[in-house]
Design a protein around this motif. Structure first.
Motif, PDB file in Angstrom:
ATOM      1  N   TYR A  50       0.562  -1.160  -0.076  1.00 29.24           N
ATOM      2  CA  TYR A  50      -0.022  -0.133   0.082  1.00 29.24           C
ATOM      3  C   TYR A  50       1.014   1.281   0.053  1.00 29.24           C
ATOM      4  O   TYR A  50       1.875   1.233   0.739  1.00 29.24           O
ATOM      5  N   ALA A  55      -4.486   4.155   2.551  1.00 27.87           N
ATOM      6  CA  ALA A  55      -5.075   3.063   1.947  1.00 27.87           C
ATOM      7  C   ALA A  55      -4.922   1.779   2.194  1.00 27.87           C
ATOM      8  O   ALA A  55      -6.037   1.114   1.801  1.00 27.87           O
ATOM      9  N   ALA A  56      -4.155   1.570   3.132  1.00 29.27           N
ATOM     10  CA  ALA A  56      -4.140  -0.052   3.950  1.00 29.27           C
ATOM     11  C   ALA A  56      -5.149   0.191   4.893  1.00 29.27           C
ATOM     12  O   ALA A  56      -6.128  -0.781   4.849  1.00 29.27           O
ATOM     13  N   ALA A  59      -8.498  -0.464   2.911  1.00 28.60           N
ATOM     14  CA  ALA A  59      -8.539  -1.712   2.318  1.00 28.60           C
ATOM     15  C   ALA A  59      -9.127  -2.446   3.382  1.00 28.60           C
ATOM     16  O   ALA A  59      -9.922  -3.661   3.011  1.00 28.60           O
TER      17      ALA A  59
END
Length: 338
Positions: A50, A55-56, A59
């Motif tokens: 990522y 973003a992680a 997700a």
């Protein structure tokens, strides 16, 4: 409060499930706390996959099982392997950097606490059960009402402590892993000299960590005048545990001895008669090899303070996700419900 890792659905928090995260230099571990002490939906995401922590995080929240039980998450807490001072966080052992305020807004949190990972781990220490979540290696019983210390080699070397106060426990925000490394025998002097060829400052973390195992292996190969293979820390550890590489075994023995010295330094510095805990991702994998290593002898080896240190218990943390309990407690305090 003891923490269970489950996907059951008891009566939850008024504000809904809470996000908990433990972010290291290699992996980011995420979970939901559904009710006090009830933690589930654990997923481990590789940081390298990522571009950003946001973003992680998105997700994880978008995973089908997570999104089904928590379509909206208002409150969260992140333990991260890095100093946390002010709004901007720049990771030491990974390229992620972020503004806490912007991350909170970007991911839609009302409250988002971000703390050092070993500060969170320190807060979890009183909740760990002997036998199930920690294993004692030497020493006698913990002395109540005294500090607890924690040190953990992994991607880096985390250090913290839990100090008793009239109002409860206070966790130190320490970066003790970056204290200068001090050798105590001729072999360690040579390891230090080897490390100084590459680094201007050799901290304890440079040698007592995953990359440190690789560095110690290369240093010992150089010292013995033999070629060093391109081995990872996992390779060195596996060969040592299998008993088919004397150099790898010497590397792990040196690693354990150096950890014992630094842990003993931490114990006498803090007066940690409540015990010294060993966390991180490396030591639990060594199992019995760690228990019979130089660690405990070096922990106690402080001359006139040998008797003082011999009484202090040391524990290997064996719980799968110990930081979650600590970061949960920190978030609960921030929200005013614990």
């Amino acid at each position: 409060m003891p923490t269970s890792v489950t996907n059951e659905h008891p009566a939850g928090f008024p504000g809904g499930p809470r996000l908990l995260a433990d972010v290291g230099g290699t992996n980011a571990r995420f979970a939901l706390e559904l009710a006090p002490g009830n933690i589930g939906y654990v997923h481990v995401l590789p940081c390298a996959a990522y571009a950003t922590l946001a973003a992680a995080l998105r997700a994880y929240l978008g995973l089908p099982d997570v999104a089904a039980v928590a379509p909206v998450v208002r409150h969260g807490a992140i333990a991260i392997a890095n100093p946390v001072a002010g709004d901007v966080v720049r990771m030491t052992n990974h390229h992620w950097q972020f503004s806490i305020a912007q991350l909170r807004e970007e991911c839609g949190f009302e409250v988002l606490a971000v703390v050092n990972d070993f500060t969170a781990l320190a807060r979890a220490l009183p909740y760990l059960d002997l036998g199930e979540e920690k294993r004692q290696v030497g020493g006698r019983g913990a002395e109540p009402g005294t500090p607890l210390a924690v040190i953990g080699p992994g991607t880096g070397l985390g250090v913290s402590a839990l100090i008793p106060t009239a109002a409860g426990w206070t966790a130190l925000q320490s970066e003790g892993g970056h204290a200068s490394f001090s050798p105590i025998n001729e072999t360690e002097v040579e390891i230090l000299r080897f490390a100084r060829r590459e680094f201007g400052h050799v901290s304890a973390e440079r040698l007592i960590s995953g990359s440190g195992i690789e560095l110690v292996y290369r240093a010992l190969a150089d010292l013995h005048g033999v070629p060093a293979e391109p081995l990872s820390a996992a390779d060195v550890t596996l060969r040592a545990l299998r008993g088919n590489c004397l150099l790898c075994d010497e590397t792990i023995e040196s690693f354990c001895g150096m950890l014992g010295t630094v842990a003993g330094n931490l114990a006498v510095t803090l007066g940690a008669r409540g015990g010294v805990y060993i966390g991180g991702g490396i030591v639990p994998k060594l199992g019995e090899r760690f228990d019979r290593s130089l660690f405990r002898a070096r922990f106690e080896g402080k001359g006139r303070f040998n008797a003082y240190l011999s009484a202090i218990p040391t524990y290997v943390i064996t719980a799968g996700y110990p930081a979650f309990a600590g970061v949960s407690a920190i978030l609960a305090e921030r929200l005013g419900d614990r």
